[in-house]
Write an enzyme that holds these catalytic residues in place. Structure first.
Site, PDB file in Angstrom:
ATOM      1  N   ASP A  88     -27.867 -41.019 -41.801  1.00  0.00           N
ATOM      2  CA  ASP A  88     -26.768 -41.963 -41.501  1.00  0.00           C
ATOM      3  C   ASP A  88     -26.012 -41.396 -40.308  1.00  0.00           C
ATOM      4  O   ASP A  88     -25.242 -40.452 -40.487  1.00  0.00           O
ATOM      5  CB  ASP A  88     -25.865 -42.080 -42.733  1.00  0.00           C
ATOM      6  CG  ASP A  88     -24.537 -42.761 -42.433  1.00  0.00           C
ATOM      7  OD1 ASP A  88     -24.464 -43.482 -41.434  1.00  0.00           O
ATOM      8  OD2 ASP A  88     -23.571 -42.522 -43.177  1.00  0.00           O
ATOM      9  N   GLU A 113     -17.398 -43.467 -36.132  1.00  0.00           N
ATOM     10  CA  GLU A 113     -17.519 -44.468 -37.211  1.00  0.00           C
ATOM     11  C   GLU A 113     -17.057 -43.885 -38.526  1.00  0.00           C
ATOM     12  O   GLU A 113     -16.413 -44.553 -39.337  1.00  0.00           O
ATOM     13  CB  GLU A 113     -18.986 -44.937 -37.313  1.00  0.00           C
ATOM     14  CG  GLU A 113     -19.198 -46.130 -38.231  1.00  0.00           C
ATOM     15  CD  GLU A 113     -19.426 -45.778 -39.707  1.00  0.00           C
ATOM     16  OE1 GLU A 113     -19.363 -46.679 -40.554  1.00  0.00           O
ATOM     17  OE2 GLU A 113     -19.647 -44.582 -40.012  1.00  0.00           O
ATOM     18  N   GLU A 114     -17.379 -42.630 -38.758  1.00  0.00           N
ATOM     19  CA  GLU A 114     -17.129 -42.012 -40.067  1.00  0.00           C
ATOM     20  C   GLU A 114     -15.644 -41.803 -40.376  1.00  0.00           C
ATOM     21  O   GLU A 114     -15.295 -41.461 -41.494  1.00  0.00           O
ATOM     22  CB  GLU A 114     -17.868 -40.667 -40.165  1.00  0.00           C
ATOM     23  CG  GLU A 114     -19.388 -40.760 -40.074  1.00  0.00           C
ATOM     24  CD  GLU A 114     -20.030 -41.462 -41.266  1.00  0.00           C
ATOM     25  OE1 GLU A 114     -19.303 -41.944 -42.146  1.00  0.00           O
ATOM     26  OE2 GLU A 114     -21.265 -41.533 -41.295  1.00  0.00           O
TER      27      GLU A 114
HETATM   28 ZN   LIG Z   1     -23.140 -44.785 -41.180  1.00  0.00          ZN
END
Ligand SMILES: [Zn+2]
Length: 345
Positions: free
Chosen positions: A173, A201-202
């Protein structure tokens, strides 16, 4: 595809320090893209001309960053106190190996010695505030020569193929999404496409906000890694997704209700082309879609993900065959958007 994912998973890119991943991507895309630029936040935005102009603005995204830690301070005896960057389950971090900062200083996540743990403490997972990184320094001055507060720490984890076609690595991911996009950029495409390799994003889909404004897409496809929970003792309705059952077409998660027309398009493309697919059977998680969907006057979003067990841990596990199927379905999606009038929500 597998080798590309392995190369990408070997890179470190904790949110806001995606440099290694960005360098790798820039090197790969420059010979085959029509325009490449890096925006103020560090997103890599790649424009690739297609066979014909469709007048549609299609954006594909995948995030470059991964979860990790940030160093808060150094204790007098040379240990590093830290905070998580992104959603990390603290049950999994004890004893794990990390590398810290640009110089990749090796360290271990340490904790109070077991003989000092009370019967009450033994029953609960220790708080991150009680943990530290051990870099083997003899004191604060010695540690300060190697690291500084603000440095980021990434998990250390080998990529290993094992079992019935499974891959174990960190950051599947979302290096799987990056790999799918890299392969597409290397191909001839049926329509103009913009590819965004996003940052941060995280920690709340921060990079995608800006990218969605500058690209201004009508349609966006987010390529991701998503939670799988096909584990012993999990009731069927909570298994979410399962590696090896094909790419996951998203309908809803904690950040987004996806465009119904695009969901149906992906589903019918998968079925028509005998590509296995699955749906999440539990509402959880979120991704860059939530930022993109709400940008400007709104964007139609879809998401396609690989199912990943132990997401956000150094030992994430996914099925190799899902990667290729995700690539094939994404390619079919671009072909379909190029020629179809896509039905709205
Ligand atoms: Zn992700």
């Amino acid at each position: 595809m597998l080798n590309l994912i392995k190369e990408l998973c070997a890179l470190d890119g904790v949110s806001s320090a995606e440099d290694e991943v960005r360098r790798f991507i820039l090197e790969r895309v420059r010979p085959c893209a029509d325009e490449v630029h890096v925006d103020a936040m560090g997103n890599v935005i790649v424009f690739k001309k297609g066979a014909r102009a469709t007048g549609k603005r299609l954006m594909l995204t995948a995030h470059m960053d991964e979860v990790g830690f940030i160093i808060k301070n150094i204790t007098d005896d040379g240990y590093l106190k830290f905070a998580p960057v992104g959603g990390i389950d603290r049950r999994v971090i004890l004893g794990k190996r990390v590398v810290i900062g640009k110089n990749k200083v090796p360290g271990i996540v340490g904790l109070k010695a077991y003989h000092l743990v009370s019967a009450k403490e033994e029953k609960v997972v220790p708080k991150v505030e009680t943990m530290y990184l051990d870099i083997g320094a003899k004191d604060k001055a010695s540690a300060e020569k190697l690291v500084a507060p603000g440095d980021l720490a990434a998990f250390v984890s080998d990529c290993v193929e094992f079992g019935d076609g499974m891959l174990k690595a960190k950051a599947i991911d979302d290096r799987v999404g990056c790999a799918v996009m890299l392969r597409l950029i290397e191909e001839s495409l049926p329509m103009d496409c913009t590819f965004v390799f996003s940052v941060q994003e995280e920690v709340g889909t921060r990079g995608a906000f800006g990218a969605a404004f500058s690209v201004s897409p009508e349609i966006a496809l987010v390529l991701e890694g998503t939670t799988a929970a096909d584990l012993p003792g999990t009731p069927d309705h909570k298994k979410v997704t399962a590696p090896g059952k094909g790419p996951v077409i998203a309908l809803m998660d904690n950040g987004t209700i996806y465009d119904r027309g695009l969901f149906e398009l992906l589903r019918s493309l998968a079925e028509r082309n005998q590509i296995p697919w699955q749906m999440k059977n539990y509402i959880s998680g979120g991704n860059d879609s939530s930022a993109i969907q709400r940008s400007k006057s709104g964007v139609r979003v879809a998401a396609l993900s690989a199912a990943v067990r132990y997401l956000h841990t150094p030992s994430s596990v996914a099925a190799v065959r899902d990667f290729e199927q995700m690539f094939q379905l994404t390619r079919k999606f671009i072909q379909a958007v190029a020629v179809l009038q896509v039905q709205g929500s």
